[in-house]
Motif scaffolding. Structure first.
Motif, PDB file in Angstrom:
ATOM      1  N   LEU A  87       0.853  -1.335   0.284  1.00 30.30           N
ATOM      2  CA  LEU A  87       0.062   0.319   0.151  1.00 30.30           C
ATOM      3  C   LEU A  87       0.867   1.432   0.231  1.00 30.30           C
ATOM      4  CD1 LEU A  87      -2.897  -0.724   2.720  1.00 30.30           C
ATOM      5  CD2 LEU A  87      -2.734  -0.714   0.121  1.00 30.30           C
ATOM      6  N   LEU A  88       2.229   0.802   0.527  1.00 28.61           N
ATOM      7  CA  LEU A  88       3.098   2.232   0.908  1.00 28.61           C
ATOM      8  C   LEU A  88       3.711   2.583  -0.850  1.00 28.61           C
ATOM      9  CD1 LEU A  88       3.309   2.058   4.981  1.00 28.61           C
ATOM     10  CD2 LEU A  88       2.067   3.590   3.677  1.00 28.61           C
ATOM     11  N   GLN A  89       3.907   1.521  -1.525  1.00 28.57           N
ATOM     12  CA  GLN A  89       5.296   1.258  -1.842  1.00 28.57           C
ATOM     13  C   GLN A  89       4.337   2.177  -3.635  1.00 28.57           C
ATOM     14  OE1 GLN A  89       6.730  -2.617  -1.862  1.00 28.57           O
ATOM     15  NE2 GLN A  89       7.879  -1.471  -0.142  1.00 28.57           N
ATOM     16  N   ARG A  90       2.960   1.270  -4.311  1.00 23.98           N
ATOM     17  CA  ARG A  90       2.249   1.468  -5.463  1.00 23.98           C
ATOM     18  C   ARG A  90       2.328   2.008  -5.463  1.00 23.98           C
ATOM     19  NH1 ARG A  90      -1.696  -1.084  -8.250  1.00 23.98           N
ATOM     20  NH2 ARG A  90      -1.450  -1.506 -10.087  1.00 23.98           N
ATOM     21  N   THR A  91       2.379   3.298  -7.099  1.00 25.19           N
ATOM     22  CA  THR A  91       1.440   3.938  -7.251  1.00 25.19           C
ATOM     23  C   THR A  91       0.295   4.025  -8.081  1.00 25.19           C
ATOM     24  OG1 THR A  91       3.580   5.578  -6.706  1.00 25.19           O
ATOM     25  CG2 THR A  91       1.577   6.006  -8.250  1.00 25.19           C
ATOM     26  N   PRO A  92      -0.648   4.148  -7.718  1.00 27.43           N
ATOM     27  CA  PRO A  92      -1.706   4.035  -8.772  1.00 27.43           C
ATOM     28  C   PRO A  92      -1.860   4.613 -10.242  1.00 27.43           C
ATOM     29  CG  PRO A  92      -3.087   5.221  -7.144  1.00 27.43           C
ATOM     30  CD  PRO A  92      -1.506   5.098  -6.896  1.00 27.43           C
ATOM     31  N   LYS A  93      -2.169   4.304 -11.152  1.00 30.57           N
ATOM     32  CA  LYS A  93      -2.079   4.161 -12.214  1.00 30.57           C
ATOM     33  C   LYS A  93      -3.350   4.851 -12.773  1.00 30.57           C
ATOM     34  CE  LYS A  93       2.290   1.972 -13.221  1.00 30.57           C
ATOM     35  NZ  LYS A  93       2.763   0.622 -13.846  1.00 30.57           N
ATOM     36  N   VAL A  94      -4.462   3.829 -12.495  1.00 33.70           N
ATOM     37  CA  VAL A  94      -5.629   4.034 -13.522  1.00 33.70           C
ATOM     38  C   VAL A  94      -7.059   4.841 -13.138  1.00 33.70           C
ATOM     39  CG1 VAL A  94      -7.773   2.946 -13.669  1.00 33.70           C
ATOM     40  CG2 VAL A  94      -5.889   1.587 -13.275  1.00 33.70           C
ATOM     41  N   TRP A  95      -6.801   5.010 -11.477  1.00 38.02           N
ATOM     42  CA  TRP A  95      -7.809   6.468 -10.796  1.00 38.02           C
ATOM     43  C   TRP A  95      -6.894   6.776  -9.379  1.00 38.02           C
ATOM     44  CZ3 TRP A  95     -10.828   4.545  -6.588  1.00 38.02           C
ATOM     45  CH2 TRP A  95     -10.967   3.207  -6.593  1.00 38.02           C
ATOM     46  N   GLY A  96      -8.110   7.780  -8.816  1.00 33.88           N
ATOM     47  CA  GLY A  96      -7.611   7.716  -7.667  1.00 33.88           C
ATOM     48  C   GLY A  96      -8.526   8.958  -6.580  1.00 33.88           C
ATOM     49  N   VAL A  97      -8.495   8.034  -5.107  1.00 30.30           N
ATOM     50  CA  VAL A  97      -8.213   8.790  -4.436  1.00 30.30           C
ATOM     51  C   VAL A  97      -8.084   9.887  -3.485  1.00 30.30           C
ATOM     52  CG1 VAL A  97     -10.985   8.456  -3.027  1.00 30.30           C
ATOM     53  CG2 VAL A  97     -11.003   7.140  -4.734  1.00 30.30           C
ATOM     54  N   PRO A  98      -8.361  11.206  -2.787  1.00 30.57           N
ATOM     55  CA  PRO A  98      -8.210  11.808  -2.140  1.00 30.57           C
ATOM     56  C   PRO A  98      -7.293  10.577  -0.834  1.00 30.57           C
ATOM     57  CG  PRO A  98      -9.724  12.634  -2.365  1.00 30.57           C
ATOM     58  CD  PRO A  98      -9.692  12.005  -3.300  1.00 30.57           C
ATOM     59  N   LEU A  99      -6.051  10.998   0.315  1.00 31.73           N
ATOM     60  CA  LEU A  99      -5.584  10.832   1.503  1.00 31.73           C
ATOM     61  C   LEU A  99      -5.828   9.517   1.622  1.00 31.73           C
ATOM     62  CD1 LEU A  99      -7.689  12.981   3.535  1.00 31.73           C
ATOM     63  CD2 LEU A  99      -4.784  13.105   2.667  1.00 31.73           C
ATOM     64  N   VAL A 100      -5.517   8.419  -0.315  1.00 27.95           N
ATOM     65  CA  VAL A 100      -5.412   7.082   0.139  1.00 27.95           C
ATOM     66  C   VAL A 100      -3.898   6.504   0.390  1.00 27.95           C
ATOM     67  CG1 VAL A 100      -5.520   4.633  -1.139  1.00 27.95           C
ATOM     68  CG2 VAL A 100      -7.149   6.554  -1.408  1.00 27.95           C
ATOM     69  N   PRO A 101      -3.949   5.321   1.413  1.00 24.87           N
ATOM     70  CA  PRO A 101      -4.878   4.632   2.032  1.00 24.87           C
ATOM     71  C   PRO A 101      -4.832   4.960   3.194  1.00 24.87           C
ATOM     72  CG  PRO A 101      -2.026   3.907   1.862  1.00 24.87           C
ATOM     73  CD  PRO A 101      -2.168   4.948   1.431  1.00 24.87           C
ATOM     74  N   TRP A 102      -4.412   6.008   3.628  1.00 21.36           N
ATOM     75  CA  TRP A 102      -4.935   6.871   5.414  1.00 21.36           C
ATOM     76  C   TRP A 102      -6.216   6.885   5.290  1.00 21.36           C
ATOM     77  CZ3 TRP A 102      -0.108   5.323   6.809  1.00 21.36           C
ATOM     78  CH2 TRP A 102       0.930   5.777   5.384  1.00 21.36           C
ATOM     79  N   LEU A 103      -6.867   7.438   4.655  1.00 12.36           N
ATOM     80  CA  LEU A 103      -8.422   7.858   5.140  1.00 12.36           C
ATOM     81  C   LEU A 103      -9.198   6.762   5.697  1.00 12.36           C
ATOM     82  CD1 LEU A 103     -10.410   9.699   5.736  1.00 12.36           C
ATOM     83  CD2 LEU A 103     -10.289   9.862   3.181  1.00 12.36           C
ATOM     84  N   PRO A 104      -8.812   5.383   4.095  1.00 12.84           N
ATOM     85  CA  PRO A 104      -9.344   4.124   4.062  1.00 12.84           C
ATOM     86  C   PRO A 104      -9.679   3.330   4.956  1.00 12.84           C
ATOM     87  CG  PRO A 104      -9.076   4.782   1.715  1.00 12.84           C
ATOM     88  CD  PRO A 104      -8.434   6.091   2.412  1.00 12.84           C
ATOM     89  N   SER A 105      -7.861   3.569   5.429  1.00 12.44           N
ATOM     90  CA  SER A 105      -7.566   2.683   6.599  1.00 12.44           C
ATOM     91  C   SER A 105      -7.531   3.086   7.951  1.00 12.44           C
ATOM     92  CB  SER A 105      -6.107   2.700   6.645  1.00 12.44           C
ATOM     93  OG  SER A 105      -5.149   2.727   5.994  1.00 12.44           O
ATOM     94  N   LEU A 106      -8.407   4.613   8.234  1.00 11.48           N
ATOM     95  CA  LEU A 106      -8.629   5.374   9.339  1.00 11.48           C
ATOM     96  C   LEU A 106     -10.172   4.827   9.349  1.00 11.48           C
ATOM     97  CD1 LEU A 106      -8.389   7.340  11.413  1.00 11.48           C
ATOM     98  CD2 LEU A 106      -9.348   8.890   9.875  1.00 11.48           C
ATOM     99  N   SER A 107     -10.986   4.667   7.908  1.00  7.94           N
ATOM    100  CA  SER A 107     -12.418   4.600   8.036  1.00  7.94           C
ATOM    101  C   SER A 107     -12.771   2.696   8.679  1.00  7.94           C
ATOM    102  CB  SER A 107     -12.796   4.259   6.713  1.00  7.94           C
ATOM    103  OG  SER A 107     -14.158   4.005   7.071  1.00  7.94           O
ATOM    104  N   VAL A 108     -11.871   2.441   8.594  1.00  4.38           N
ATOM    105  CA  VAL A 108     -11.267   0.729   8.985  1.00  4.38           C
ATOM    106  C   VAL A 108     -11.500   0.747  10.317  1.00  4.38           C
ATOM    107  CG1 VAL A 108     -10.552  -1.634   8.881  1.00  4.38           C
ATOM    108  CG2 VAL A 108     -10.867  -0.645   6.646  1.00  4.38           C
ATOM    109  N   ALA A 109     -10.441   1.462  10.755  1.00  2.00           N
ATOM    110  CA  ALA A 109     -10.118   1.338  12.315  1.00  2.00           C
ATOM    111  C   ALA A 109     -11.121   2.096  13.327  1.00  2.00           C
ATOM    112  CB  ALA A 109      -8.621   1.842  12.582  1.00  2.00           C
ATOM    113  N   ILE A 110     -12.352   2.905  13.054  1.00  2.00           N
ATOM    114  CA  ILE A 110     -13.269   3.844  13.242  1.00  2.00           C
ATOM    115  C   ILE A 110     -14.393   2.389  13.600  1.00  2.00           C
ATOM    116  CG2 ILE A 110     -15.115   5.787  13.256  1.00  2.00           C
ATOM    117  CD1 ILE A 110     -12.261   7.020  12.470  1.00  2.00           C
TER     118      ILE A 110
END
Length: 143
Positions: A59-82
């Motif tokens: 998650l920290l190493q690969r840069t996505p090439k197709v599409w993007g969402v802001p603050l990924v992987p941090w925001l989805p990871s925070l969502s899972v934790a919450i």
């Protein structure tokens, strides 16, 4: 659907229904965040099989090439934790009810939904074959 929902509401307390709704909603939100991470960082038949188990590391190493969402992987990871934290406050009976409802829905899907999908696929194949046959007959008539 209205009658079955009414029967469930009639024979259940509001606390039970609210906890079941809460655990279901939080579980769905958590699964959507996980799906966002998987969709963004895992590509079928491109990501090597050995790296499928190492998804979190990449998650920290690969840069996505197709599409993007802001603050990924941090925001989805925070969502899972919450969501996990909030689900922890619901208590065991909510999870037992959630498990029972999930199993009931899976059984319904296996017994009804799979057959309906299979039947629809066969109807579509028959329509496609009929369409091809009609096109061939039209070509023969024009020739």
């Amino acid at each position: 659907m209205t009658i079955s929902s009414g029967l469930v509401a009639f024979f259940s307390s509001l606390d039970v229904l609210a906890s079941l709704l809460s655990v279901s909603t939080l579980f769905i939100f958590m699964m959507m965040a996980v799906a966002l991470l998987v969709r963004r960082y895992y590509v079928r038949e491109v990501t090597p099989g050995i790296n499928q188990l190492k998804l979190v590391i990449f998650l920290l190493q690969r840069t996505p090439k197709v599409w993007g969402v802001p603050l990924v992987p941090w925001l989805p990871s925070l969502s899972v934790a919450i969501n996990i934290f909030l689900m922890g406050s619901l208590g065991p009976p909510a999870f037992i009810r959630f498990g029972i409802c999930t199993v009931a829905m899976l059984v319904y899907y296996i017994l009804v939904g799979v057959h309906a999908t299979y039947d629809m696929a066969h109807q579509q194949q028959k329509l496609d074959a009929l369409k091809v046959k009609n096109e061939d007959e039209d070509k023969e008539e024009k020739a």
